[in-house]
Design an enzyme around this catalytic site. Structure first.
Site, PDB file in Angstrom:
ATOM      1  N   LYS A  74       0.647  -1.132   0.043  1.00 51.27           N
ATOM      2  CA  LYS A  74       0.082   0.116  -0.044  1.00 51.27           C
ATOM      3  C   LYS A  74       1.003   1.343   0.147  1.00 51.27           C
ATOM      4  O   LYS A  74       0.610   2.304  -0.551  1.00 51.27           O
ATOM      5  CB  LYS A  74      -0.867   0.056   1.283  1.00 51.27           C
ATOM      6  CG  LYS A  74      -1.976  -1.082   1.259  1.00 51.27           C
ATOM      7  CD  LYS A  74      -2.731  -1.046   2.671  1.00 51.27           C
ATOM      8  CE  LYS A  74      -2.395  -0.873   3.574  1.00 51.27           C
ATOM      9  NZ  LYS A  74      -1.778  -2.040   4.143  1.00 51.27           N
ATOM     10  N   ARG A  77      -9.466   0.722   9.270  1.00 49.03           N
ATOM     11  CA  ARG A  77      -8.972  -0.449   9.448  1.00 49.03           C
ATOM     12  C   ARG A  77     -10.047  -1.465   9.981  1.00 49.03           C
ATOM     13  O   ARG A  77      -9.704  -2.654  10.516  1.00 49.03           O
ATOM     14  CB  ARG A  77      -7.716  -0.615  10.636  1.00 49.03           C
ATOM     15  CG  ARG A  77      -6.409  -0.232  10.074  1.00 49.03           C
ATOM     16  CD  ARG A  77      -5.755  -0.992   9.344  1.00 49.03           C
ATOM     17  NE  ARG A  77      -4.263  -1.453   9.965  1.00 49.03           N
ATOM     18  CZ  ARG A  77      -3.155  -0.856   9.498  1.00 49.03           C
ATOM     19  NH1 ARG A  77      -3.380   0.216   8.728  1.00 49.03           N
ATOM     20  NH2 ARG A  77      -1.952  -1.151   9.901  1.00 49.03           N
ATOM     21  N   ARG A 102      11.295  -6.277   4.832  1.00 53.30           N
ATOM     22  CA  ARG A 102      11.295  -4.887   4.583  1.00 53.30           C
ATOM     23  C   ARG A 102      12.590  -4.075   5.698  1.00 53.30           C
ATOM     24  O   ARG A 102      12.570  -4.549   6.696  1.00 53.30           O
ATOM     25  CB  ARG A 102       9.948  -4.361   5.086  1.00 53.30           C
ATOM     26  CG  ARG A 102       9.635  -2.875   4.882  1.00 53.30           C
ATOM     27  CD  ARG A 102       8.252  -2.527   4.837  1.00 53.30           C
ATOM     28  NE  ARG A 102       7.296  -2.888   5.980  1.00 53.30           N
ATOM     29  CZ  ARG A 102       6.277  -2.647   5.977  1.00 53.30           C
ATOM     30  NH1 ARG A 102       5.756  -2.193   5.012  1.00 53.30           N
ATOM     31  NH2 ARG A 102       5.209  -3.019   6.922  1.00 53.30           N
ATOM     32  N   ARG A 108      -0.017  -8.900  13.641  1.00 49.32           N
ATOM     33  CA  ARG A 108      -0.875  -7.971  12.753  1.00 49.32           C
ATOM     34  C   ARG A 108      -1.845  -8.594  11.703  1.00 49.32           C
ATOM     35  O   ARG A 108      -2.447  -7.930  11.441  1.00 49.32           O
ATOM     36  CB  ARG A 108       0.279  -7.137  11.937  1.00 49.32           C
ATOM     37  CG  ARG A 108       1.284  -6.297  12.982  1.00 49.32           C
ATOM     38  CD  ARG A 108       2.465  -5.795  12.471  1.00 49.32           C
ATOM     39  NE  ARG A 108       2.322  -4.776  11.417  1.00 49.32           N
ATOM     40  CZ  ARG A 108       3.087  -4.636  10.386  1.00 49.32           C
ATOM     41  NH1 ARG A 108       4.436  -5.133  10.495  1.00 49.32           N
ATOM     42  NH2 ARG A 108       2.882  -3.761   9.384  1.00 49.32           N
ATOM     43  N   ARG A 148      11.474  -2.109  10.931  1.00 43.77           N
ATOM     44  CA  ARG A 148      10.489  -1.422  11.649  1.00 43.77           C
ATOM     45  C   ARG A 148      10.308  -2.391  13.050  1.00 43.77           C
ATOM     46  O   ARG A 148      10.478  -3.603  12.672  1.00 43.77           O
ATOM     47  CB  ARG A 148       9.150  -1.255  10.860  1.00 43.77           C
ATOM     48  CG  ARG A 148       9.013   0.091  10.574  1.00 43.77           C
ATOM     49  CD  ARG A 148       7.863   0.139   9.414  1.00 43.77           C
ATOM     50  NE  ARG A 148       6.606  -0.375   9.989  1.00 43.77           N
ATOM     51  CZ  ARG A 148       5.456  -0.373   9.458  1.00 43.77           C
ATOM     52  NH1 ARG A 148       5.482   0.063   8.118  1.00 43.77           N
ATOM     53  NH2 ARG A 148       4.252  -0.875  10.044  1.00 43.77           N
TER      54      ARG A 148
END
Ligand code: AMP
Length: 215
Positions: A13, A88, A127, A172, A161
């Site tokens: 996203k 969300r 990531r 998550r 992160r």
């Protein structure tokens, strides 16, 4: 053009929002980025949000909605925006609907980024983010040339992160499944949903997105 990008963490996203910003000249509004900024600046809001974020849970609706309300009335959002990571859950979607109805600026499209769970896991664990400019790399799918940001060079240390650590990712994805996926039928029923194949390279996914936006 007022767009919501809907998809699991790691579905791309953020990356695709940045391309949409360039193509349509409208801002990206990422609640995750706004919250991370608040945490980094140690604001009151950031301190309240941090523990939920570190645990991979959703931050309180009241906090997020307050942030969104302030952001949507900024002049740069008058011609449109890309909502990335918001709403969300159904309560947030309903609150958004109300806010936009008051502003007389309804949503045009909700784009669902479709991606297999296994691919998501790999994308999230791989990531890395440049500490200096925020550019995003992936050690598996779009590795930087050296172990540093291609743009900032040695000043751009790449970090993970905290919520991309393996132990938080499971939580998550679980939260996405339980709280965010009901938005798929919510927006389908509203006639706004377009599904996008997000399991391809960045440029191909962007072509799919443009086709969905123009459809
Ligand atoms: P993201 O960068 O979108 O993956 O968001 C990172 C974290 O910020 C999430 O795991 C949540 O803890 C929090 N967050 C971001 N957007 C929202 C939202 N719309 N509602 C609640 N929490 C959010």
């Amino acid at each position: 053009m007022r767009i919501v990008l809907l998809g699991a963490p790691g579905s791309g996203k953020g990356t695709q929002s940045k391309l949409l910003v360039k193509a349509y000249g409208i801002p990206q509004i990422s609640t995750g980025d706004l919250l991370r900024e608040a945490v980094a600046n140690r604001t009151e809001l950031g301190l309240k949000a941090k523990s939920a974020m570190d645990a991979g849970k959703l931050v309180d609706d009241a906090i997020v909605l307050g942030m969104i309300r302030e952001r949507l009335i900024c002049p740069d959002a008058a011609e449109g925006f890309i909502l990335d990571g918001f709403p969300r859950n159904i309560a947030q979607a309903e609150a958004l609907h109300k806010m936009l109805a008051e502003l007389r600026t309804p949503l045009d499209r909700v784009l669902l980024m479709n991606l297999d769970l296994k691919v998501l896991f790999k994308r999230l664990t791989g990531r890395r983010v440049c500490e200096r400019c925020g550019r995003v790399f992936n050690i598996y799918t779009s590795p930087p040339e050296a172990l540093q940001c291609d743009h900032c060079k040695e000043q751009g240390r790449l970090t993970q992160r905290p919520d991309d650590k393996e132990e938080v990712i499971g939580k998550r994805l679980e939260v996405y499944e339980a709280q965010t996926t009901p938005l798929i039928s919510y927006y389908r029923a509203a006639g706004l949903l377009r599904s996008v194949d997000a399991d391809a390279d960045v440029d191909t996914v962007f072509k799919n997105i443009r086709a969905a936006v123009d459809s």
